[in-house]
Design a protein around this motif. Structure first.
Motif, PDB file in Angstrom:
ATOM      1  N   TYR A  97       0.817  -1.215   0.000  1.00 54.70           N
ATOM      2  CA  TYR A  97       0.000   0.000   0.000  1.00 54.70           C
ATOM      3  C   TYR A  97       0.855   1.270   0.000  1.00 54.70           C
ATOM      4  CZ  TYR A  97      -4.263  -2.659   0.291  1.00 54.70           C
ATOM      5  OH  TYR A  97      -5.308  -3.503  -0.009  1.00 54.70           O
ATOM      6  N   SER A  98       2.015   1.224   0.624  1.00 55.61           N
ATOM      7  CA  SER A  98       2.921   2.377   0.570  1.00 55.61           C
ATOM      8  C   SER A  98       3.394   2.623  -0.857  1.00 55.61           C
ATOM      9  CB  SER A  98       4.126   2.150   1.481  1.00 55.61           C
ATOM     10  OG  SER A  98       3.741   2.157   2.833  1.00 55.61           O
ATOM     11  N   GLN A  99       3.738   1.538  -1.550  1.00 53.08           N
ATOM     12  CA  GLN A  99       4.185   1.671  -2.942  1.00 53.08           C
ATOM     13  C   GLN A  99       3.022   2.062  -3.847  1.00 53.08           C
ATOM     14  OE1 GLN A  99       6.514  -1.665  -4.244  1.00 53.08           O
ATOM     15  NE2 GLN A  99       6.586  -0.972  -6.356  1.00 53.08           N
ATOM     16  N   LEU A 100       1.862   1.493  -3.607  1.00 51.14           N
ATOM     17  CA  LEU A 100       0.688   1.782  -4.431  1.00 51.14           C
ATOM     18  C   LEU A 100       0.337   3.260  -4.388  1.00 51.14           C
ATOM     19  CD1 LEU A 100      -1.482   0.249  -6.117  1.00 51.14           C
ATOM     20  CD2 LEU A 100      -2.877   0.255  -4.048  1.00 51.14           C
ATOM     21  N   PHE A 101       0.336   3.845  -3.194  1.00 55.64           N
ATOM     22  CA  PHE A 101      -0.053   5.247  -3.040  1.00 55.64           C
ATOM     23  C   PHE A 101       1.138   6.191  -2.917  1.00 55.64           C
ATOM     24  CE2 PHE A 101      -3.986   3.102  -1.649  1.00 55.64           C
ATOM     25  CZ  PHE A 101      -4.820   3.642  -2.609  1.00 55.64           C
ATOM     26  N   ASP A 102       2.348   5.657  -3.072  1.00 52.05           N
ATOM     27  CA  ASP A 102       3.563   6.463  -3.095  1.00 52.05           C
ATOM     28  C   ASP A 102       3.684   7.347  -1.850  1.00 52.05           C
ATOM     29  OD1 ASP A 102       5.984   7.338  -4.121  1.00 52.05           O
ATOM     30  OD2 ASP A 102       5.067   8.948  -5.276  1.00 52.05           O
ATOM     31  N   TYR A 103       3.630   6.705  -0.681  1.00 48.24           N
ATOM     32  CA  TYR A 103       3.763   7.431   0.581  1.00 48.24           C
ATOM     33  C   TYR A 103       4.315   6.477   1.640  1.00 48.24           C
ATOM     34  CZ  TYR A 103       0.009   5.316   3.315  1.00 48.24           C
ATOM     35  OH  TYR A 103      -0.751   4.455   4.057  1.00 48.24           O
ATOM     36  N   MET A 132       3.742   4.707   5.028  1.00 46.27           N
ATOM     37  CA  MET A 132       2.651   4.346   5.926  1.00 46.27           C
ATOM     38  C   MET A 132       3.099   4.403   7.382  1.00 46.27           C
ATOM     39  SD  MET A 132       0.395   0.836   6.028  1.00 46.27           S
ATOM     40  CE  MET A 132      -0.619   1.270   4.615  1.00 46.27           C
ATOM     41  N   HIS A 133       2.278   5.006   8.217  1.00 47.95           N
ATOM     42  CA  HIS A 133       2.521   5.049   9.655  1.00 47.95           C
ATOM     43  C   HIS A 133       1.712   3.935  10.307  1.00 47.95           C
ATOM     44  CE1 HIS A 133       4.606   8.829   9.187  1.00 47.95           C
ATOM     45  NE2 HIS A 133       3.621   9.209   8.401  1.00 47.95           N
ATOM     46  N   SER A 134       2.281   3.313  11.322  1.00 56.05           N
ATOM     47  CA  SER A 134       1.597   2.198  11.960  1.00 56.05           C
ATOM     48  C   SER A 134       1.594   2.342  13.469  1.00 56.05           C
ATOM     49  CB  SER A 134       2.258   0.874  11.563  1.00 56.05           C
ATOM     50  OG  SER A 134       3.584   0.807  12.054  1.00 56.05           O
ATOM     51  N   ALA A 135       0.724   1.570  14.106  1.00 53.84           N
ATOM     52  CA  ALA A 135       0.623   1.557  15.563  1.00 53.84           C
ATOM     53  C   ALA A 135       0.032   0.227  16.010  1.00 53.84           C
ATOM     54  CB  ALA A 135      -0.262   2.706  16.046  1.00 53.84           C
ATOM     55  N   GLY A 158      -1.874  -0.152  10.060  1.00 51.38           N
ATOM     56  CA  GLY A 158      -1.126   0.740   9.184  1.00 51.38           C
ATOM     57  C   GLY A 158      -2.123   1.692   8.563  1.00 51.38           C
ATOM     58  N   PHE A 159      -1.922   2.973   8.757  1.00 50.78           N
ATOM     59  CA  PHE A 159      -2.923   3.958   8.366  1.00 50.78           C
ATOM     60  C   PHE A 159      -2.743   4.389   6.910  1.00 50.78           C
ATOM     61  CE2 PHE A 159      -2.279   4.099  12.908  1.00 50.78           C
ATOM     62  CZ  PHE A 159      -3.570   3.852  13.340  1.00 50.78           C
ATOM     63  N   LEU A 160      -3.821   4.269   6.155  1.00 50.73           N
ATOM     64  CA  LEU A 160      -3.832   4.675   4.754  1.00 50.73           C
ATOM     65  C   LEU A 160      -3.904   6.195   4.666  1.00 50.73           C
ATOM     66  CD1 LEU A 160      -6.178   1.805   3.705  1.00 50.73           C
ATOM     67  CD2 LEU A 160      -3.865   2.145   2.827  1.00 50.73           C
ATOM     68  N   PRO A 161      -3.535   6.774   3.525  1.00 50.32           N
ATOM     69  CA  PRO A 161      -3.506   8.239   3.412  1.00 50.32           C
ATOM     70  C   PRO A 161      -4.873   8.870   3.726  1.00 50.32           C
ATOM     71  CG  PRO A 161      -2.530   7.234   1.464  1.00 50.32           C
ATOM     72  CD  PRO A 161      -3.146   6.129   2.268  1.00 50.32           C
TER      73      PRO A 161
END
Length: 129
Positions: free
Chosen positions: A25-31, A33-36, A44-47
């Motif tokens: 998902y980080s690669q898919l949306f080019d960002y 990802m922050h997790s907790a 893992g929080f999506l944009p």
């Protein structure tokens, strides 16, 4: 009681391999990802825009989260141009199940595609172009 502005206010996509799904998902949306860890679950929080009125969601790994190709279908916002996100699906380890199509022929509702993520979930992507 006032009706809610949006029917959906949060969603969770189940994952087995958190690190693999986070990378996808980080690669898919080019960002990045922050997790907790929250209780027994890792999220893992999506944009999303924390100052906006939009909908937010997360990938979640936990004892009660099982990826599936059946059940609810979540439509994720692919930004300004669906083609840009679709072009990253395979390199991120996913698969395009349904190529880009117009949502409706009679109305300008944008375009959608359906992908399968690295965990086996069916996820839809939507964009106006």
């Amino acid at each position: 009681m006032k009706s809610p502005k949006n029917t959906l206010n949060w969603f969770e996509i189940p994952v087995n391999d958190f690190d693999r799904a986070c990378k996808f998902y980080s690669q898919l949306f080019d960002y990045e990802m922050h997790s907790a860890v929250m209780g027994p679950n890792r999220r893992g929080f999506l944009p999303f825009d924390p100052a906006g009125d939009g909908v937010a969601g997360a990938i979640v790994q936990g004892p009660d989260y099982v990826p599936s190709q059946r059940g609810s279908l979540v439509y994720l916002n692919a930004g300004d141009d669906l083609n840009l996100v679709l072009a990253r699906v395979a390199d991120a380890g996913g698969h395009v199940e349904q190529e880009k199509l117009p949502v409706a022929d009679e109305q300008d509702l944008g375009y959608y595609a359906i992908i399968r993520d690295t965990e086996g979930n069916r996820v839809a992507l939507h964009s106006m172009r």
